[in-house]
Scaffold this active site. Structure first.
Site, PDB file in Angstrom:
ATOM      1  N   ASP A 171      54.062 -35.916  25.031  1.00 56.76           N
ATOM      2  CA  ASP A 171      52.982 -36.902  25.110  1.00 56.76           C
ATOM      3  C   ASP A 171      53.452 -38.340  24.971  1.00 56.76           C
ATOM      4  OD1 ASP A 171      50.863 -35.201  25.587  1.00 56.76           O
ATOM      5  OD2 ASP A 171      50.680 -34.673  23.479  1.00 56.76           O
ATOM      6  N   HIS A 193      57.321 -32.039  16.671  1.00 56.79           N
ATOM      7  CA  HIS A 193      56.835 -30.823  17.300  1.00 56.79           C
ATOM      8  C   HIS A 193      57.110 -29.651  16.385  1.00 56.79           C
ATOM      9  CE1 HIS A 193      56.063 -27.738  20.294  1.00 56.79           C
ATOM     10  NE2 HIS A 193      55.393 -28.690  20.926  1.00 56.79           N
TER      11      HIS A 193
HETATM   12  N1  CMC Z   1      54.784 -39.132  12.452  1.00 54.45           N
HETATM   13  C1  CMC Z   1      55.086 -39.207  11.137  1.00 54.45           C
HETATM   14  N2  CMC Z   1      55.409 -38.134  10.383  1.00 54.45           N
HETATM   15  C2  CMC Z   1      55.455 -36.950  10.987  1.00 54.45           C
HETATM   16  C3  CMC Z   1      55.148 -36.784  12.351  1.00 54.45           C
HETATM   17  C4  CMC Z   1      54.815 -37.939  13.083  1.00 54.45           C
HETATM   18  N3  CMC Z   1      54.546 -37.851  14.379  1.00 54.45           N
HETATM   19  N4  CMC Z   1      55.255 -35.474  12.661  1.00 54.45           N
HETATM   20  C5  CMC Z   1      55.596 -34.834  11.541  1.00 54.45           C
HETATM   21  N5  CMC Z   1      55.722 -35.720  10.518  1.00 54.45           N
HETATM   22  C6  CMC Z   1      56.163 -35.435   9.153  1.00 54.45           C
HETATM   23  C7  CMC Z   1      55.032 -34.911   8.281  1.00 54.45           C
HETATM   24  O1  CMC Z   1      54.361 -35.951   7.622  1.00 54.45           O
HETATM   25  C8  CMC Z   1      55.780 -33.995   7.342  1.00 54.45           C
HETATM   26  O2  CMC Z   1      56.417 -34.827   6.384  1.00 54.45           O
HETATM   27  P1  CMC Z   1      56.653 -34.290   4.858  1.00 54.45           P
HETATM   28  O3  CMC Z   1      57.678 -33.208   5.008  1.00 54.45           O
HETATM   29  O4  CMC Z   1      57.123 -35.485   4.127  1.00 54.45           O
HETATM   30  O5  CMC Z   1      55.327 -33.768   4.388  1.00 54.45           O
HETATM   31  C9  CMC Z   1      56.881 -33.394   8.213  1.00 54.45           C
HETATM   32  O6  CMC Z   1      57.123 -34.374   9.226  1.00 54.45           O
HETATM   33  C10 CMC Z   1      56.503 -32.069   8.860  1.00 54.45           C
HETATM   34  O7  CMC Z   1      55.239 -32.257   9.531  1.00 54.45           O
HETATM   35  P2  CMC Z   1      54.180 -31.122   9.767  1.00 54.45           P
HETATM   36  O8  CMC Z   1      52.866 -31.729  10.050  1.00 54.45           O
HETATM   37  O9  CMC Z   1      54.254 -30.140   8.632  1.00 54.45           O
HETATM   38  O10 CMC Z   1      54.801 -30.442  11.057  1.00 54.45           O
HETATM   39  P3  CMC Z   1      54.063 -29.462  12.030  1.00 54.45           P
HETATM   40  O11 CMC Z   1      55.096 -28.635  12.665  1.00 54.45           O
HETATM   41  O12 CMC Z   1      52.964 -28.759  11.296  1.00 54.45           O
HETATM   42  O13 CMC Z   1      53.350 -30.449  13.075  1.00 54.45           O
HETATM   43  C11 CMC Z   1      52.924 -31.827  14.931  1.00 54.45           C
HETATM   44  C12 CMC Z   1      53.757 -30.654  14.376  1.00 54.45           C
HETATM   45  C13 CMC Z   1      53.202 -31.953  16.434  1.00 54.45           C
HETATM   46  C14 CMC Z   1      51.453 -31.555  14.722  1.00 54.45           C
HETATM   47  C15 CMC Z   1      53.355 -33.125  14.216  1.00 54.45           C
HETATM   48  O14 CMC Z   1      54.717 -33.408  14.463  1.00 54.45           O
HETATM   49  C16 CMC Z   1      52.479 -34.310  14.611  1.00 54.45           C
HETATM   50  O15 CMC Z   1      51.413 -34.511  14.021  1.00 54.45           O
HETATM   51  N6  CMC Z   1      52.924 -35.146  15.617  1.00 54.45           N
HETATM   52  C17 CMC Z   1      52.092 -36.234  16.103  1.00 54.45           C
HETATM   53  C18 CMC Z   1      51.027 -35.687  17.043  1.00 54.45           C
HETATM   54  C19 CMC Z   1      51.619 -35.314  18.385  1.00 54.45           C
HETATM   55  O16 CMC Z   1      52.365 -36.060  18.984  1.00 54.45           O
HETATM   56  N7  CMC Z   1      51.219 -34.139  18.883  1.00 54.45           N
HETATM   57  C20 CMC Z   1      51.616 -33.649  20.204  1.00 54.45           C
HETATM   58  C21 CMC Z   1      52.522 -32.474  20.116  1.00 54.45           C
HETATM   59  S1  CMC Z   1      53.271 -32.085  21.727  1.00 54.45           S
HETATM   60  C22 CMC Z   1      51.919 -31.587  22.678  1.00 54.45           C
HETATM   61  C23 CMC Z   1      51.416 -30.255  22.259  1.00 54.45           C
HETATM   62  O17 CMC Z   1      52.039 -29.243  22.627  1.00 54.45           O
HETATM   63  O18 CMC Z   1      50.409 -30.190  21.546  1.00 54.45           O
END
Ligand code: CMC
Length: 438
Positions: free
Chosen positions: A370, A313
């Site tokens: 989720d 998140h």
């Molecule tokens: N699985 C694998 N790697 C992950 C995941 C995941 N679920 N989430 C983040 N990472 C890794 C990502 O690859 C990155 O790694 P590195 O530093 O090596 O490049 C690091 O963690 C930071 O990720 P980010 O994408 O820069 O983080 P963010 O804050 O931009 O994204 C997120 C947040 C929720 C989009 C992301 O954690 C994600 O894609 N999660 C899976 C989708 C999900 O479950 N979404 C629902 C969120 S809760 C409901 C809502 O409010 O929307």
């Protein structure tokens, strides 16, 4: 309206030896920010913050999150208390009107929702032109946009508070009916009219399942579980869809169109679409026979596009408080309904494996809302492709509260970020016959 709490302090920023100072802002919970609204005027610089991870786009008094401590509060009330003691209708009132309703206010609000539950015959006709295979989120956003056509006063940017509240009640009630009809249409069943003696959630289950899954319709546990899920989804401050609603609304677009845009933003798999992805991931692990460790390895390989859906998140760097409540509810429901769902077992193992994995530990990735919600929706008989629609029903009061707050804020300015241009310098037009293709 939210007030800027001036800290009386200045934050100094130095550009080429010249120092500028900007006011500090401190929120009621001690959150600190630098007010850079004069940055460009004073320094000719803008800020660069992809994904807005460090940008406060507004002042807001709706929801407070402390991502380090796992705290979530709506209008100051902890989510755990609302989950245990409130209903979705009461929580909607809290978010939209800023306070818990009195008994009289709650009855009036519920009455409005009951009045607005049926769909106009012309709205029902629209369904017949939509292909059966259309994703429910596409239908939902389209239908919400069309609704404005049935309420022309909602298009007036000078709408007063009472008219906006009417539009809000229309939306909260009709989105529920539309969602149920999207499902009925997808399974080739006729629409079931709302029953005005039922509560909000019971009525939804009635319109979804009458004649199909009687077991869940007026079952107190099912109604309670649905209330719980909708409350937990009701708001989450400046997430992608709420920010979309605010940005779209800032051009003075009507509430219906702004909400339709929010629904589209929610649809994506990194946001509300993650609940559908989680269920498909669990089913894939179950049917492929591939081990949990295999999936984790694939999701953590360098440059992997695969994600462990339902994990991670932007704001929470610890366990999402909503996931905790949902996980407990999952156990209760499984026991109450006597369901033996192998997917819960897979989810539990997946969670345990991820929480021990170095990749997830170092990046502070924990289960989010989720991860377990889909298991409850599945127990209630809601099909996987409807999960994100359920999220939208829940998030609606939050979007409305944000739209109202944005609209009331002064100075009212259209949302319009800047950019840093990285394209070509001035290039002259070349006639087509003289172009070489390079
Ligand atoms: N699985 C694998 N790697 C992950 C995941 C995941 N679920 N989430 C983040 N990472 C890794 C990502 O690859 C990155 O790694 P590195 O530093 O090596 O490049 C690091 O963690 C930071 O990720 P980010 O994408 O820069 O983080 P963010 O804050 O931009 O994204 C997120 C947040 C929720 C989009 C992301 O954690 C994600 O894609 N999660 C899976 C989708 C999900 O479950 N979404 C629902 C969120 S809760 C409901 C809502 O409010 O929307």
């Amino acid at each position: 309206m939210a007030e800027i709490l001036a800290a009386g302090e200045k934050v100094k920023i130095k550009f080429s030896e010249k120092e500028f100072s900007f006011p500090a802002i401190i929120g009621t919970e001690g959150e600190r920010a630098v007010d850079i609204s004069e940055l460009r005027a004073q320094t000719s610089h803008i800020t660069y913050d992809p994904g807005y991870a460090n940008t406060g786009a507004c002042l807001s008094s709706i929801t407070f999150i402390d991502g380090e401590k796992g705290i979530l509060r709506y209008r100051g009330i902890p989510i755990e208390q609302l989950a245990e003691r409130s209903t979705f209708v009461e929580t909607s009132h809290l978010l939209i009107h800023g306070k818990l309703p009195t008994q009289k206010e709650l009855s009036q609000f519920s009455q409005k929702l009951t009045e607005h539950a049926p769909l106009h015959e012309d709205v029902k006709k629209i369904f017949s032109g939509i292909p059966k295979e259309t994703h429910p989120m596409a239908t939902l956003s389209g239908m919400v946009s069309f609704l404005s056509g049935f309420y022309p006063t909602s298009l007036d940017p000078k709408q007063d508070e009472a008219q906006i509240n009417e539009s809000a009640a229309q939306l909260i009630s009709k989105v529920r009916t539309i969602a149920a009809y999207i499902y009925r249409k997808s399974v080739g069943e006729s629409f079931v009219p709302p029953n005005d003696t039922y509560s909000y959630c019971a009525n939804f289950l009635h319109m979804m399942f009458s004649g199909r899954k009687e077991k869940y319709i007026l079952n107190e546990e099912a109604v309670k579980a649905l209330n719980l899920l909708l409350i937990l989804h009701a708001d989450h401050e400046q997430n992608c869809s709420a920010s979309t609603v605010r940005l779209v609304g800032s051009s003075r677009t009507n509430l219906f169109a702004s909400i339709a845009a929010g629904i589209c933003a929610l649809w994506g798999p990194l946001h509300g679409g993650a609940n559908q992805e989680v269920m498909e991931m669990l089913e894939q692990i179950h049917t492929s026979g591939k081990g949990i460790e295999d999936y984790i390895r694939m999701a953590t390989e360098p440059k992997s596009q695969l994600r462990l859906f339902g994990f991670g998140h932007r704001v929470y760097k610890t366990y999402d408080p909503r996931a905790k409540v949902i996980k407990d509810a999952c156990y209760r429901l499984i026991e109450k309904f006597g369901v033996n769902d192998p997917l819960l077992e897979i989810a539990l193992k997946l969670e345990r494996a991820a929480l021990k994995n170095e990749f997830f530990i170092t990046r502070h990735l924990y289960p989010n809302v989720d991860f377990y919600s889909g298991i409850i929706y599945k127990i209630l008989g809601i099909p996987t492709n409807m999960f994100t629609v359920m999220f939208a029903i829940g998030r609606l009061p939050g979007w409305i509260a944000h739209w109202k707050e944005m609209r009331d804020f002064k100075p009212a300015r259209i949302g319009r970020p800047r950019q840093i241009y990285t394209g070509r310098l001035k290039t002259d037009y070349v006639p087509i016959e003289a172009r070489t293709g390079t």
